[in-house]
Design a protein around this motif. Sequence first.
Motif, PDB file in Angstrom:
ATOM      1  N   LEU A   1       0.831  -1.320   0.034  1.00 61.52           N
ATOM      2  CA  LEU A   1       0.106  -0.251  -0.012  1.00 61.52           C
ATOM      3  C   LEU A   1       0.958   1.214  -0.063  1.00 61.52           C
ATOM      4  N   HIS A   2       0.291   2.286  -0.636  1.00 61.30           N
ATOM      5  CA  HIS A   2       1.027   3.693  -0.593  1.00 61.30           C
ATOM      6  C   HIS A   2       0.360   4.375   0.419  1.00 61.30           C
ATOM      7  N   PHE A   3       1.179   5.206   1.393  1.00 60.53           N
ATOM      8  CA  PHE A   3       0.719   6.029   2.250  1.00 60.53           C
ATOM      9  C   PHE A   3       1.025   7.441   2.276  1.00 60.53           C
ATOM     10  N   VAL A   4      -0.087   8.409   2.556  1.00 65.40           N
ATOM     11  CA  VAL A   4       0.327   9.713   2.522  1.00 65.40           C
ATOM     12  C   VAL A   4       0.041  10.150   3.939  1.00 65.40           C
ATOM     13  N   VAL A   5       0.993  10.369   4.817  1.00 68.37           N
ATOM     14  CA  VAL A   5       0.776  10.472   6.199  1.00 68.37           C
ATOM     15  C   VAL A   5       0.854  12.099   6.574  1.00 68.37           C
ATOM     16  N   ARG A   6      -0.184  12.610   6.844  1.00 70.37           N
ATOM     17  CA  ARG A   6      -0.221  13.938   7.369  1.00 70.37           C
ATOM     18  C   ARG A   6      -0.177  14.215   8.841  1.00 70.37           C
ATOM     19  N   SER A   7       0.927  14.966   9.095  1.00 69.48           N
ATOM     20  CA  SER A   7       0.910  15.236  10.504  1.00 69.48           C
ATOM     21  C   SER A   7       1.766  16.624  10.763  1.00 69.48           C
ATOM     22  N   VAL A   8       1.351  17.143  12.161  1.00 69.89           N
ATOM     23  CA  VAL A   8       1.979  18.536  12.470  1.00 69.89           C
ATOM     24  C   VAL A   8       3.423  18.280  12.790  1.00 69.89           C
ATOM     25  N   GLU A   9       3.958  17.352  13.290  1.00 70.83           N
ATOM     26  CA  GLU A   9       5.263  17.035  13.346  1.00 70.83           C
ATOM     27  C   GLU A   9       5.665  15.802  12.626  1.00 70.83           C
ATOM     28  N   THR A  10       6.940  15.922  12.688  1.00 72.74           N
ATOM     29  CA  THR A  10       7.636  14.590  11.854  1.00 72.74           C
ATOM     30  C   THR A  10       7.250  13.272  12.382  1.00 72.74           C
ATOM     31  N   PRO A  11       6.651  12.406  11.589  1.00 66.51           N
ATOM     32  CA  PRO A  11       6.285  11.041  12.311  1.00 66.51           C
ATOM     33  C   PRO A  11       7.644  10.337  12.762  1.00 66.51           C
ATOM     34  N   GLU A  12       7.552   9.583  13.448  1.00 67.61           N
ATOM     35  CA  GLU A  12       8.391   8.625  14.020  1.00 67.61           C
ATOM     36  C   GLU A  12       8.340   7.254  13.461  1.00 67.61           C
ATOM     37  N   PRO A  13       9.682   6.752  13.191  1.00 63.51           N
ATOM     38  CA  PRO A  13       9.650   5.423  12.451  1.00 63.51           C
ATOM     39  C   PRO A  13       9.554   4.215  13.557  1.00 63.51           C
ATOM     40  N   PRO A  14       9.208   3.146  13.300  1.00 57.41           N
ATOM     41  CA  PRO A  14       8.994   2.587  11.928  1.00 57.41           C
ATOM     42  C   PRO A  14       7.858   3.128  11.005  1.00 57.41           C
ATOM     43  N   MET A  15       7.927   3.122   9.820  1.00 56.54           N
ATOM     44  CA  MET A  15       6.544   3.444   9.011  1.00 56.54           C
ATOM     45  C   MET A  15       6.737   2.517   7.960  1.00 56.54           C
ATOM     46  N   PRO A  16       5.370   2.481   7.015  1.00 55.07           N
ATOM     47  CA  PRO A  16       5.463   1.831   5.822  1.00 55.07           C
ATOM     48  C   PRO A  16       6.564   2.149   4.933  1.00 55.07           C
ATOM     49  N   PRO A  17       6.937   1.123   3.890  1.00 54.90           N
ATOM     50  CA  PRO A  17       7.925   1.551   3.121  1.00 54.90           C
ATOM     51  C   PRO A  17       7.773   2.633   2.135  1.00 54.90           C
ATOM     52  N   HIS A  18       6.379   2.581   1.646  1.00 58.07           N
ATOM     53  CA  HIS A  18       5.715   3.596   0.768  1.00 58.07           C
ATOM     54  C   HIS A  18       5.152   4.525   1.453  1.00 58.07           C
ATOM     55  N   THR A  19       5.647   5.465   2.040  1.00 56.53           N
ATOM     56  CA  THR A  19       5.146   6.679   2.815  1.00 56.53           C
ATOM     57  C   THR A  19       5.804   7.735   2.179  1.00 56.53           C
ATOM     58  N   GLU A  20       4.643   8.711   1.916  1.00 56.54           N
ATOM     59  CA  GLU A  20       4.897  10.173   1.612  1.00 56.54           C
ATOM     60  C   GLU A  20       4.369  11.190   3.005  1.00 56.54           C
ATOM     61  N   VAL A  21       5.205  11.794   3.519  1.00 54.82           N
ATOM     62  CA  VAL A  21       4.999  12.676   4.696  1.00 54.82           C
ATOM     63  C   VAL A  21       4.568  13.992   4.096  1.00 54.82           C
ATOM     64  N   LEU A  22       3.473  14.526   4.640  1.00 51.13           N
ATOM     65  CA  LEU A  22       3.042  15.706   4.551  1.00 51.13           C
ATOM     66  C   LEU A  22       2.806  16.504   6.083  1.00 51.13           C
ATOM     67  N   LEU A  23       3.745  17.525   6.087  1.00 50.63           N
ATOM     68  CA  LEU A  23       3.954  18.369   7.281  1.00 50.63           C
ATOM     69  C   LEU A  23       2.819  19.523   7.150  1.00 50.63           C
ATOM     70  N   ALA A  24       1.771  19.555   7.873  1.00 51.07           N
ATOM     71  CA  ALA A  24       0.911  20.489   7.904  1.00 51.07           C
ATOM     72  C   ALA A  24      -0.081  20.698   9.116  1.00 51.07           C
ATOM     73  N   ARG A  25      -0.410  21.901   9.397  1.00 49.51           N
ATOM     74  CA  ARG A  25      -1.379  22.075  10.631  1.00 49.51           C
ATOM     75  C   ARG A  25      -2.743  22.774  10.257  1.00 49.51           C
ATOM     76  N   GLY A  26      -3.627  22.245  10.582  1.00 51.81           N
ATOM     77  CA  GLY A  26      -4.931  22.429  10.297  1.00 51.81           C
ATOM     78  C   GLY A  26      -5.440  24.015  10.971  1.00 51.81           C
ATOM     79  N   PRO A  27      -6.702  24.422  10.723  1.00 49.52           N
ATOM     80  CA  PRO A  27      -7.753  23.494  10.385  1.00 49.52           C
ATOM     81  C   PRO A  27      -7.626  23.680   8.820  1.00 49.52           C
ATOM     82  N   PHE A  28      -8.197  22.572   8.253  1.00 54.00           N
ATOM     83  CA  PHE A  28      -8.442  22.360   6.783  1.00 54.00           C
ATOM     84  C   PHE A  28     -10.077  22.740   6.433  1.00 54.00           C
ATOM     85  N   THR A  29     -10.440  23.145   5.104  1.00 54.15           N
ATOM     86  CA  THR A  29     -11.643  23.050   4.818  1.00 54.15           C
ATOM     87  C   THR A  29     -11.954  22.046   3.907  1.00 54.15           C
ATOM     88  N   PRO A  30     -13.289  21.701   3.774  1.00 53.56           N
ATOM     89  CA  PRO A  30     -13.634  20.554   2.884  1.00 53.56           C
ATOM     90  C   PRO A  30     -12.752  20.695   1.619  1.00 53.56           C
TER      91      PRO A  30
END
Length: 254
Positions: free
Chosen positions: A151-180
């Motif tokens: 599986l391919h994962f897009v991980v969105r987090s305010v802070e950098t995620p801690e490993p281990p994580m899936p091999p196919h991972t794209e990290v998006l650092l972002a802070r909400g709030p987000f609109t629809p």
Amino acid sequence: MSPRHILILGGTTEARELAAALTAHPGLRVTTSLAGRVSRPGAVEGDVRIGGFGGVEGLADWLRAEHVDFLVDATHPFAESITANAVRAARATGVPTVVLRRPGWRPGPGDRWHEAASLEEAAALLPRLGHRVLLTTGRLGLAAFAHLTDLHFVVRSVETPEPPMPPHTEVLLARGPFTPDDELDLMRTHAIDVLVTKDSGADATSAKLTAARQLALPVVLVRRPPLPEGVDAAPDVAGVLGRLGLGTGVSAPR
């Protein structure tokens, strides 16, 4: 006469709102404790302390030493160990306590929700639901998904995620709030076909559920842990103020 001391275990929007509401009342000393896990916490009214207490005994010692008259646990609904420690320390010291816990989300027409009791259970559901996953469960706990190599994962987090994580991972650092619309654009841009999130219950983070509904995507919703047995809980700031007798013509507890 020394001011009555209220300790808020914070880190949430409701905790900041409560601190602001309490500091507006004369005769109260308000301290908000932050765990220090977020590098840029929002501004908080009143006194602020950063860092843990050292478990139940450490918190109990602090309650006694600082003459705390009332404890409010306003941490995240998934801060299970903090809540458990707070309740135990409050009972050990006789300090009245209430847990401020916002209501969880409820599915509506068109929602395709699959509830899971844990991150591990959520991971087990994914292979049959989709292949491109938007994961918004925070920076911790990604190890539960690390074995999902197809599986391919897009991980969105305010802070950098801690490993281990899936091999196919794209990290998006972002802070909400987000609109629809923000969430729709994200899901379309990354061809997301399944969303995994925790039942935080906050309006500010519900836009992703609206977007998933509009795109008819399945959602794996991790249920929040139950509160300790017998604990008093309030759904919002007004409920906590009511427990304190504020705004009702009754003095705050001594």
